[in-house]
Design a protein around this motif. Structure first.
Motif, short mmCIF file in Angstrom:
data_model
loop_
_atom_site.label_atom_id
_atom_site.label_comp_id
_atom_site.label_asym_id
_atom_site.label_seq_id
_atom_site.Cartn_x
_atom_site.Cartn_y
_atom_site.Cartn_z
N CYS A 1 -6.51 2.29 4.93
CA CYS A 1 -6.60 3.65 4.39
C CYS A 1 -7.63 3.77 3.27
N CYS B 1 -0.16 3.55 3.28
CA CYS B 1 0.23 3.09 4.62
C CYS B 1 1.69 2.64 4.62
N CYS C 1 -7.24 -1.39 0.43
CA CYS C 1 -6.57 -1.47 1.73
C CYS C 1 -7.61 -1.20 2.81
N CYS D 1 0.86 -1.18 0.00
CA CYS D 1 0.00 0.00 0.00
C CYS D 1 0.89 1.23 0.00
N ARG E 1 0.50 -5.90 2.18
CA ARG E 1 -0.85 -6.48 2.33
C ARG E 1 -0.92 -7.73 1.46
#
Ligand SMILES: [Zn+2]
Ligand SMILES: [Zn+2]
Ligand SMILES: [Zn+2]
Ligand SMILES: [Zn+2]
Lengths: 455, 402
Positions: free
Chosen positions: A278, A37, A275, A34, A41
């Motif tokens: 966020c 962030c 995500c 991501c 992930r």
């Protein structure tokens, strides 16, 4: 995995895994980064979303609302009810009475559908040929639909009333005791029809809104016995449908193949990934079903340095082996990588060997798409490499040596360490125009399975 | 003008209705007349191709992963709607273990982030498809048959009964008979005993033989067969067998499914066991536990659901069995009812409960009856009210029975 040859094993993407933020260990090709962030992930810890549905045969997008209405099926494409292959429209000509002179007949083009794989045709299903090529095939209707919908309407208006009553009671602040039937609010609905006649003379207004109870079905006392042929006739198995055929049409489930109907092709969707932290997209496919491109595709491999085992090595307990790893840089900026040992963690599940990592920083050259055309003579960036650490260097890739000493007697040789690397956050740069992308340091935990101890 | 015009229907919200049965999972949307799909309750490992049954879990961690996979297939292959903030109705059996339901809730709320979930008992939902609040609901499933009497909307919990007879029992009966003397014809025109290739009798093959070859025989023939097979009557009393079927095991091998297998396999449901119990007796046993003044109404409102009840001849046989059993001394004196009547729901037996769920899911009262994600996340687990009248109660009962 042990049954695979050593060569195949060392090519296995699962040998080198990175720790995802959610705690899963996955190869970097299965991870996303991501950009907001700056965390890894995986498919398991992101939110999957449905992008627009499309038909895999005619490749046409369908708006979600229309797809819902058509029960996620294409109106023009059909599958074979026997084998699932896409049905083809076939033209034939039929003699029909002429419109000018009914005593004469003229040829007329008629259409039917056939499976080119198993030879099933719409004629096998007893369906008459159609006069237009694009179908007009009538869909079967659930014979119980009317009964179900009448009942549902009654439930709905009673539920409506129940909801209104509840709202009113909120103001009156009277708590009704919650019995079993209230807990689900299901049976109480059916119950009301029983109580209703008693209430009718008390308050006409109240009952006005309630529809009459649907006509209840009369109970069945006797069922048809088995047909007597079942005891005497020889069964032709090819005339009996498989359970999977039946379940393809849940509301009809025909036991005989002659009752099978063409199946509207089920739509597919492409998923986008978001995500959870966020809410930014990590993967978003192109709108056009024909395209294999993505609007957004933040696969970790495209953003963080990748470690691989260069060549297989043999290991024995407490004996030092030099292993060569490669490190490659996907970024268009040269990247500094630090490899750091993990102190004080001795979990044998993922660490069965000691690893001596390069103490100095490793500097990776930038990734250049045109580098493949270079003949190697072009002046490369100068690196003052220690030949004991950096074994080779080519374009955005380098090989480094590390000493591995297994401390387990048998089984797999596993090492784990931290990789810290520079990351140019281009997402942040977009917001502030021509400024250099912000430099960040990211840290990932790496797990490597090097092979088995030689016995 | 219609009374219902202008009402905001909650089915605009696309409520998922999910029923994860022991053998098959039914899934679709609220307000529709049938499920979108009925698929095996299994997950297939994308790398190894290994098929795992959802209900065969060794740990809740394994169940958790498999449920994620199954629901993901349902949502992204069939329903095609993003799960976030959706409303869900989960149809569940009275016998659903707490860890299973906790796991379903965890996956739905935490992984798929759905908005709210209603766990609804299948037997009550089945009755709802009839607009009825009273009846004996008999669920003839894969692992077991379960009878739950519901009176005036309230399940008579002290009277539920279950017996491990269902589709699975028929499968093992077919398998036993094939292994005992069954013959496979190979492409080389050789006859080999089935017992020499037992692995070819997979669960799928057994199910297929059941569905396409077997039937529930008539009462009188069934009795005659049972007399010979179980009670030692002379073999000449056996009714003329039905014709055998040459069943292709694969491209090259054919197994003979004898008339005996076709007709006798489903007897597993109706033979009285050592405790004088069968699928039919189960219904009477349950009725016997009900208050005497409720029995007449219950016995005239029998609702049979579950895929196994779709076998040809099942209903006709069940009715005859009930009539005969009720006349037997063990019931005659005490039962107090003689007539049995059935209600036919507007659905195939294998998705009746699902249809009830689809009706409840379409009502505006759904959110107020459901558990919201916020409430779930606050507690971290399902609140007691979800399980109060079911698990707690079953636990007591199980203890009493032992
Ligand atoms: Zn993850
Ligand atoms: Zn199409
Ligand atoms: Zn076909
Ligand atoms: Zn993020």
């Amino acid at each position: 995995m042990t049954s695979l040859t050593k060569m195949a094993t060392f090519m296995d993407v699962n040998l080198v895994r990175y720790l995802c933020t959610c705690g899963k260990r996955l190869p970097p090709c299965r991870l996303y980064l991501c950009r907001h962030c700056l965390k890894l992930r995986c498919a398991d810890c992101v939110q999957h979303e449905v992008d627009s549905p499309y038909c895999p045969n005619c490749l046409e997008n369908m708006p979600a609302s229309e797809a819902k209405l058509k029960k996620n099926r294409c109106s023009n494409c059909f599958d074979c009810p026997i084998c699932g292959h896409t049905l083809m429209t076939r033209a034939t000509s039929q003699m029909v009475p002429s419109s000018e002179d009914p005593s004469k007949s003229t040829p007329k083009k008629m259409y039917y559908m056939a499976c080119s794989f198993c030879r099933w045709t719409t004629r096998d299903g007893g369906l008459a040929d159609q006069s237009t090529s694009n179908g007009g095939w009538k869909d079967e209707e659930n014979p119980e639909a009317k009964r179900i919908n009448t009942l549902l309407e009654s439930y709905r208006s009673i539920a409506q009333r129940e909801k209104a009553e509840k709202e009113r009671k909120k103001y009156v602040k009277r708590r009704s005791h919650a019995g079993f039937q209230d807990r689900y609010g299901l049976t109480s609905v059916a119950m009301k029809w029983k109580i209703q006649p008693a209430m009718s003379n008390l308050s006409v207004k109240e009952t006005e809104k309630v529809p009459p109870a649907p006509e209840l079905v009369s109970p069945v006392e006797d069922f048809d016995p088995l047909p007597s042929e079942i005891f005497s006739d020889i069964v032709q198995l090819d005339k009996v449908t498989y359970l999977s055929h039946r379940l393809n049409a849940p509301e009809f489930q025909p036991p005989a193949t002659k009752d099978l109907r063409p199946v509207h092709k089920h739509l597919l969707v492409r998923r986008s990934l978001r995500c959870r932290e966020c809410d930014h997209n990590l993967s978003k496919p192109d709108f056009n079903p024909l395209s294999i491109k993505f609007k957004i595709q933040l696969i970790a491999l495209n953003h963080i340095p990748e470690i691989r085992i260069m060549a297989p090595a043999t290991f024995s307990v407490n004996k030092e082996t030099v292993v060569t790893f490669t490190l490659s840089n996907p970024s268009v900026y040269s990247t500094v990588v630090k490899l750091l040992p993990i102190e004080g963690d001795t979990d044998l599940d993922y660490m069965t060997a000691k690893v001596d990592l390069p103490k100095s920083d490793l500097v990776l050259a930038l990734h250049d798409d045109t580098a493949v055309y270079d003949d190697g003579t072009k002046a490369q960036q100068e690196f003052k490499d220690d030949p004991r650490v950096v074994v080779f260097r080519r374009a955005n890739k380098l090989g480094f040596a590390a000493k591995v000493t297994p401390f387990c007697k048998e089984g797999e040789v596993k090492v784990s360490f931290m990789m810290k690397h520079e990351f140019r956050n281009t997402a942040a740069a977009i917001q502030s125009e021509d400024k250099e992308p912000k430099l960040e340091w990211l840290e990932h935990r790496i797990f490597i399975n090097l092979g088995r101890i030689q016995l | 003008m219609s009374l219902f015009e202008g009402l905001g229907y909650s089915n605009d919200k696309n409520v998922y209705i999910i029923d994860i049965g022991s053998a098959y999972t039914k899934c679709g949307l609220a307000g529709e007349t049938g499920p979108r799909c009925i698929i095996p309750s299994t997950v297939t490992n994308s790398r190894t191709g290994k098929v795992t049954k959802i209900w065969d879990y060794r740990s809740t961690a394994e169940l958790h992963e498999n449920l994620k996979e199954l629901l993901s297939v349902l949502i992204f292959r069939y329903l095609l709607m993003s799960p976030k903030d959706k409303r869900v109705v989960v149809v569940e059996s009275l016998l659903c273990p707490t860890d299973f339901r906790e796991c379903v809730a965890r996956v739905l709320f935490r992984h798929f982030e759905v908005g709210c979930v209603l766990f609804a008992p299948g037997h009550v939902l089945s009755l709802l498809t009839l607009g009825s609040a009273c009846g004996m609901v008999m669920d003839v499933g894969y692992n077991e048959t379960l009878v739950v009497p519901v009176y005036e909307g309230i399940p008579i919990m002290l009277a539920w009964q279950s017996i491990p007879l269902g589709g699975k029992a028929i499968h093992s009966r077919i398998k036993d008979q094939l292994l005992d003397g069954g013959v496979v014809k190979t492409s080389q025109h050789q006859d080999i005993p089935v017992a020499s290739v037992p692995d070819s009798l997979t669960e799928d093959i057994l199910e297929d033989i059941k569905v396409r070859c077997c039937f529930v025989t008539e009462f009188s023939r069934g009795q005659a067969i049972q007399d010979v097979v179980l009670r030692g009557a002379d073999a000449s009393k056996m009714p003329t067998p039905t014709p055998a079927i040459d069943y292709p095991l694969d491209g090259s091998r054919i197994v003979t499914v004898s008339g005996k297998i076709r007709e006798q396999s489903c007897e597993a449901l109706f033979e009285l066991d050592d405790d004088e119990r069968s699928v039919a007796a189960l219904l009477l046993d349950s009725l016997m536990q009900c208050p005497i003044d409720t029995r007449r109404e219950l016995s005239e409102n029998i609702v049979v659901v579950g895929g196994t009840a779709m076998l040809p001849g099942f209903f006709h046989r069940l009715k005859k069995e009930l009539d005969t059993l009720a006349a037997m001394p063990r019931y005659k004196q005490t039962l107090g009812v003689k007539t049995f009547k059935f209600l036919k729901p507007p659905a195939k037996e294998n998705y009746t409960a699902w249809l009830g769920g689809a009706m409840v899911g379409a009502l505006e009262t759904l959110p107020s009856k459901s558990l919201s994600r916020d409430a779930y996340l606050q507690r971290g687990r399902l609140p007691d009210w979800c399980s109060l009248d079911q698990e707690t109660w079953i636990d007591d009962r199980t203890v009493q029975r032992r």
